[in-house]
Scaffold this motif. Structure first.
Motif, mmCIF file in Angstrom:
data_model
loop_
_atom_site.group_PDB
_atom_site.id
_atom_site.type_symbol
_atom_site.label_atom_id
_atom_site.label_comp_id
_atom_site.label_asym_id
_atom_site.label_seq_id
_atom_site.Cartn_x
_atom_site.Cartn_y
_atom_site.Cartn_z
ATOM 1 N N LEU A 139 0.810 -1.213 0.000
ATOM 2 C CA LEU A 139 0.000 0.000 0.000
ATOM 3 C C LEU A 139 0.849 1.270 0.000
ATOM 4 N N GLY A 140 2.154 1.131 0.214
ATOM 5 C CA GLY A 140 3.014 2.298 0.326
ATOM 6 C C GLY A 140 2.845 3.037 1.628
ATOM 7 N N ARG A 141 2.351 2.328 2.664
ATOM 8 C CA ARG A 141 2.102 2.954 3.958
ATOM 9 C C ARG A 141 2.949 2.342 5.069
ATOM 10 N N PHE A 142 3.974 1.617 4.690
ATOM 11 C CA PHE A 142 4.749 0.934 5.736
ATOM 12 C C PHE A 142 5.601 1.929 6.517
ATOM 13 N N THR A 143 5.408 1.919 7.818
ATOM 14 C CA THR A 143 6.245 2.654 8.777
ATOM 15 C C THR A 143 6.318 1.809 10.039
ATOM 16 N N PRO A 144 7.360 1.976 10.828
ATOM 17 C CA PRO A 144 7.413 1.237 12.101
ATOM 18 C C PRO A 144 6.192 1.505 12.979
ATOM 19 N N GLU A 145 5.682 2.730 12.933
ATOM 20 C CA GLU A 145 4.508 3.061 13.749
ATOM 21 C C GLU A 145 3.273 2.302 13.271
ATOM 22 N N ALA A 146 3.105 2.203 11.930
ATOM 23 C CA ALA A 146 1.945 1.492 11.383
ATOM 24 C C ALA A 146 2.008 0.007 11.727
ATOM 25 N N LEU A 147 3.200 -0.569 11.626
ATOM 26 C CA LEU A 147 3.349 -1.989 11.977
ATOM 27 C C LEU A 147 3.143 -2.200 13.476
ATOM 28 N N SER A 148 3.632 -1.278 14.278
ATOM 29 C CA SER A 148 3.435 -1.357 15.722
ATOM 30 C C SER A 148 1.950 -1.280 16.076
ATOM 31 N N LEU A 149 1.228 -0.440 15.343
ATOM 32 C CA LEU A 149 -0.214 -0.331 15.573
ATOM 33 C C LEU A 149 -0.923 -1.639 15.259
ATOM 34 N N GLN A 150 -0.508 -2.293 14.175
ATOM 35 C CA GLN A 150 -1.110 -3.575 13.814
ATOM 36 C C GLN A 150 -0.754 -4.649 14.842
ATOM 37 N N PHE A 151 0.464 -4.604 15.329
ATOM 38 C CA PHE A 151 0.892 -5.543 16.377
ATOM 39 C C PHE A 151 0.039 -5.354 17.634
ATOM 40 N N THR A 152 -0.179 -4.112 18.017
ATOM 41 C CA THR A 152 -1.001 -3.816 19.196
ATOM 42 C C THR A 152 -2.436 -4.273 18.990
ATOM 43 N N ARG A 153 -2.934 -4.084 17.772
ATOM 44 C CA ARG A 153 -4.294 -4.532 17.467
ATOM 45 C C ARG A 153 -4.418 -6.046 17.612
ATOM 46 N N GLY A 154 -3.408 -6.766 17.115
ATOM 47 C CA GLY A 154 -3.430 -8.220 17.243
ATOM 48 C C GLY A 154 -3.413 -8.673 18.692
ATOM 49 N N LEU A 155 -2.541 -8.067 19.503
ATOM 50 C CA LEU A 155 -2.488 -8.429 20.924
ATOM 51 C C LEU A 155 -3.801 -8.103 21.632
ATOM 52 N N LEU A 156 -4.370 -6.941 21.304
ATOM 53 C CA LEU A 156 -5.633 -6.553 21.926
ATOM 54 C C LEU A 156 -6.747 -7.522 21.542
ATOM 55 N N GLY A 157 -6.789 -7.914 20.250
ATOM 56 C CA GLY A 157 -7.795 -8.880 19.824
ATOM 57 C C GLY A 157 -7.632 -10.216 20.527
ATOM 58 N N TRP A 158 -6.397 -10.667 20.686
ATOM 59 C CA TRP A 158 -6.124 -11.928 21.392
ATOM 60 C C TRP A 158 -6.592 -11.828 22.837
ATOM 61 N N PHE A 159 -6.278 -10.705 23.475
ATOM 62 C CA PHE A 159 -6.672 -10.500 24.867
ATOM 63 C C PHE A 159 -8.192 -10.484 25.012
ATOM 64 N N LEU A 160 -8.884 -9.823 24.099
ATOM 65 C CA LEU A 160 -10.346 -9.771 24.165
ATOM 66 C C LEU A 160 -10.962 -11.156 23.986
ATOM 67 N N GLN A 161 -10.354 -11.962 23.118
ATOM 68 C CA GLN A 161 -10.842 -13.334 22.942
ATOM 69 C C GLN A 161 -10.677 -14.136 24.229
ATOM 70 N N VAL A 162 -9.546 -13.968 24.893
ATOM 71 C CA VAL A 162 -9.306 -14.671 26.155
ATOM 72 C C VAL A 162 -10.352 -14.261 27.194
ATOM 73 N N ILE A 163 -10.596 -12.949 27.312
ATOM 74 C CA ILE A 163 -11.592 -12.457 28.272
ATOM 75 C C ILE A 163 -12.975 -12.995 27.930
ATOM 76 N N LEU A 164 -13.301 -13.022 26.644
ATOM 77 C CA LEU A 164 -14.612 -13.506 26.219
ATOM 78 C C LEU A 164 -14.800 -14.983 26.570
ATOM 79 N N ILE A 165 -13.802 -15.811 26.248
ATOM 80 C CA ILE A 165 -13.921 -17.251 26.520
ATOM 81 C C ILE A 165 -13.938 -17.515 28.019
ATOM 82 N N LYS A 166 -13.069 -16.815 28.761
ATOM 83 C CA LYS A 166 -13.028 -16.999 30.213
ATOM 84 C C LYS A 166 -14.354 -16.606 30.843
ATOM 85 N N GLY A 167 -14.903 -15.465 30.406
ATOM 86 C CA GLY A 167 -16.192 -15.031 30.941
ATOM 87 C C GLY A 167 -17.310 -15.991 30.578
ATOM 88 N N LEU A 168 -17.246 -16.536 29.378
ATOM 89 C CA LEU A 168 -18.259 -17.502 28.941
ATOM 90 C C LEU A 168 -18.220 -18.756 29.816
#
Length: 275
Positions: A139-168
């Motif tokens: 996309l021509g948008r690669f920057t360390p900040e953009a990749l870091s944001l995607q990394f954070t999004r992945g970790l946050l999604g993983w964490f939310l899944q854990v909370i969801l399953i644990k709560g269930l």
């Protein structure tokens, strides 16, 4: 006499050989031993109970991390088949137990296809980050900040899944599943998300067919897995079957917004087909 007393250093008038106090001697001799014995017994009891507490509580939630990495290529291949197409899994969904040290224990992933592992989720998460970086480059948008944001999004999604399953599981009356088991189950969704993102880079329209399929497969896999967990221990599952079915249906439905959100990268619409 006074002089004699003075010469004797004032010892006159006192018995030359005073009779020993047997009560004091007994206390003096036995005291340290009793104290040592008492402290030893108390320390042993304290350490024993602490060790028991650690074993019955902390290990219950964290388990043994090495257990989740006992995999081989055959296990990984078969496990991915189940994750990508749980409808075609002909075997059972229950885990295999074996007696270890006088109690039942689950067999490791290399010996049981239904055992959770952390190898696939971690590798899938790493692949997810690599593909996200490649997509940002296309996309021509690669920057360390953009990749870091995607990394954070992945970790946050993983964490939310854990909370969801644990709560269930708590809602269904079985909140005793080890934490690393839940982390493993929550991370399997990255496998399908990574493939859908890769397909979108090379053929944009395929994403809208592949991603819904993986959302359905991940939902079905989690529902069947959670039912197996619920039926394997103390639970209130049988007392409220209709409510529990709704909870499991909710878990499957949540995979659609969750995985689409994880697979979204800003500027996807401008991706052209790579020859």
């Amino acid at each position: 006499m006074a002089a004699m007393n003075s010469d004797l250093g004032g010892l006159a008038g006192r018995p030359a050989n005073p009779q020993p106090n047997h009560f004091e001697s007994a206390l003096y001799g036995a005291g340290p031993g009793l104290i040592r014995t008492g402290l030893g017994a108390y320390g042993e009891k304290f350490l024993g109970s602490s060790s028991e507490f650690m074993q019955s509580n902390i290990t219950q939630y964290l388990s043994n991390p090495q257990y989740y990495f006992q995999v081989n290529s055959q296990y990984v291949r078969n496990k991915l088949k189940i994750i990508f197409s749980p409808f075609f899994h002909r075997g059972h969904w229950t885990r295999i137990t074996e007696p270890v040290g006088g109690r039942l224990s689950y067999k490791p992933p290399v010996q049981d296809i239904n055992a959770p592992d952390l190898y696939i989720p971690l590798m899938a998460f790493g692949t997810y980050i690599v593909i996200a970086g490649y997509a940002l480059g296309v996309l021509g948008r690669f920057t360390p900040e953009a990749l870091s944001l995607q990394f954070t999004r992945g970790l946050l999604g993983w964490f939310l899944q854990v909370i969801l399953i644990k709560g269930l599981l708590y809602s269904l009356g079985n909140g005793e599943a080890p934490l690393l088991d839940i982390v493993a189950y929550a991370g399997y969704g990255f496998a399908g998300t990574s493939l859908a993102m890769l397909a979108r880079i090379f053929w944009g329209f395929s994403y809208y067919f592949i991603m819904p399929w993986f959302c359905i497969c991940t939902g079905v896999f989690l529902v069947k897995t959670m039912k197996r967990v619920l039926l394997g221990g103390p639970r209130s599952y049988e007392r409220h079957p209709s409510r529990n079915h709704y909870f499991l249906l909710f878990l499957a439905a949540v995979q659609f917004p969750m995985l689409f959100w994880l697979g979204n990268i800003s500027g996807w619409s401008s991706v052209s087909r790579v020859s």
